[in-house]
Design an enzyme around this catalytic site. Structure first.
Site, PDB file in Angstrom:
ATOM      1  N   LYS A 190       0.839  -1.207   0.000  1.00  0.00           N
ATOM      2  CA  LYS A 190       0.000   0.000   0.000  1.00  0.00           C
ATOM      3  C   LYS A 190       0.875   1.258   0.000  1.00  0.00           C
ATOM      4  CE  LYS A 190      -3.833  -2.359   2.258  1.00  0.00           C
ATOM      5  NZ  LYS A 190      -4.524  -2.717   3.511  1.00  0.00           N
TER       6      LYS A 190
ATOM      7  N   GLN B 100      -4.515  -1.111   9.778  1.00  0.00           N
ATOM      8  CA  GLN B 100      -4.400  -2.443   9.179  1.00  0.00           C
ATOM      9  C   GLN B 100      -4.949  -3.508  10.141  1.00  0.00           C
ATOM     10  OE1 GLN B 100      -3.263  -3.158   5.993  1.00  0.00           O
ATOM     11  NE2 GLN B 100      -3.934  -5.247   6.434  1.00  0.00           N
TER      12      GLN B 100
ATOM     13  N   ASP C 146     -11.272   3.138   4.229  1.00  0.00           N
ATOM     14  CA  ASP C 146     -11.651   1.723   4.182  1.00  0.00           C
ATOM     15  C   ASP C 146     -13.167   1.548   4.082  1.00  0.00           C
ATOM     16  OD1 ASP C 146      -9.577  -0.101   4.069  1.00  0.00           O
ATOM     17  OD2 ASP C 146      -9.114   0.061   6.211  1.00  0.00           O
TER      18      ASP C 146
END
Ligand code: NAD
Length: 309
Positions: free
Chosen positions: A54, A98, A124
């Site tokens: 990422k 994460q 997200d």
């Protein structure tokens, strides 16, 4: 006849190319690039790989991506302090914590942390406000993996409206938003899960099947209506030889890769499904690259939306 392969890599490349001018425009107008804050707790090997990927992709896209690390023994309060800091930082447009978090943080730690991220920085798409907007079909920030599946289907000219879709898996991260996105595109959606009776029979009615369960090779050819479109979201690292032998014949590329590495990331869809499906998004090379492309897109969208307020 072998299924047409849906190429996630080229669709992801196209999305990144579309994001680039938006990032350049934002940067020249605002005097800073869109900012993404990534928080990683502990040293889970898979999370390390995802986060590195990422960060690299964000850098290549011209975003500013900062990694905030905490040791595995960090407390939930330590993590919340970083999230608060990023919430307050005006140069940070997107926040990604994460998962998975270390178990010691508590069973509801992820939920509490996702709730704590400001909704307008929730790249997200996990915050309840963004999930609520998704339910009402007016969300800007939607979970990256299911959004990636929709991009893959639409850009591969797969019709969705009027089709029967079966989503296998009902997680908040993949299954539920996936079902909603298909519903909003006028599919008739059935959500299947671990307690669905006659699962294979239910799925075999579907024109579009999305498998997101984390069970290697679980979806076999008897689940699939001939000609159906099958999207494999599952990614399970497998080091057990018996599972690999069940899925990949000797001499196949995937089997050889396993022999070299001693481990293989395997999808939920059995490779034999390629013989009955009309189109198939494989693992690897299907949904995986799209998840990151959609993260970049969401970060740009968050930055643009915050700048316009
Ligand atoms: P999860 O464990 O949160 O949810 C799994 C779901 O599968 C549950 O809803 C459960 O009801 C269902 N399920 C489990 N066993 C089942 C069975 N035998 N029959 C029917 N349903 C069953 O997982 P998740 O976060 O939704 O992820 C699912 C898979 O997708 C995992 O392999 C994960 O690694 C993968 N994933 C991939 C990406 C990507 O970028 N490619 C992103 C997110 C998740």
């Amino acid at each position: 006849m072998a299924a047409r392969l849906l190429d996630g890599v080229s669709v992801a490349t196209a999305i990144r190319a579309e994001v680039a001018p938006g990032v350049a425009g934002f940067t020249s107008k605002r005097g800073r690039p869109p900012g993404l804050g990534i928080v990683l707790v502990g040293n889970d090997p898979a999370s390390e790989v995802y986060v590195a990927s990422k960060l690299k992709s964000a850098g290549e896209a011209g975003l500013r991506a900062d990694l905030h690390r905490l040791p595995a023994a960090a407390s939930l309060a330590d993590l919340m302090a970083i999230v608060d800091q990023l919430n307050e930082n005006d140069a940070c447009d997107g926040i990604l914590v994460q998962s998975p978090l270390p178990e010691a943080m508590g069973v509801d730690a992820e939920r509490r942390v996702f709730d704590a991220v400001r909704a307008d920085k929730d790249v997200d798409g996990f915050h309840p406000i963004n999930v609520g907007r998704l339910v009402q079909n007016r969300a800007t920030l939607v979970a990256c993996t299911p959004s990636g599946v929709i991009e893959l289907l639409e850009r591969s000219q797969i019709p969705i409206a009027g089709k029967r879709a079966a989503v296998i898996g009902r997680s908040d991260i993949v299954g539920k938003p996936m079902a909603l996105l298909l519903l909003h595109r006028h599919a008739t959606v059935t959500v299947c899960h671990s307690r669905t009776a006659n699962l294979a029979h239910v799925v075999s009615d579907a024109d579009i099947v999305v498998a997101a369960i984390g069970r290697p090779g679980f979806v076999t050819r008897d689940f699939i209506k001939p000609g159906a479109v099958v999207v494999d979201v599952g990614t399970t690292p497998v080091s057990d030889r018996a599972t690999i032998e069940r899925l990949f014949p000797p001499g196949s590329k995937r089997r050889e890769a396993f022999e070299r590495r001693g481990q293989l990331v395997v999808g939920d869809v059995h490779p034999d499904v390629a013989e009955v499906a009309g189109a198939l998004s494989p693992v690897p090379g299907g949904v995986g690259p799209l998840t990151i492309a959609l993260l970049l897109k969401n970060t740009l969208l968050a930055a643009q939306a915050r700048a316009s307020v």
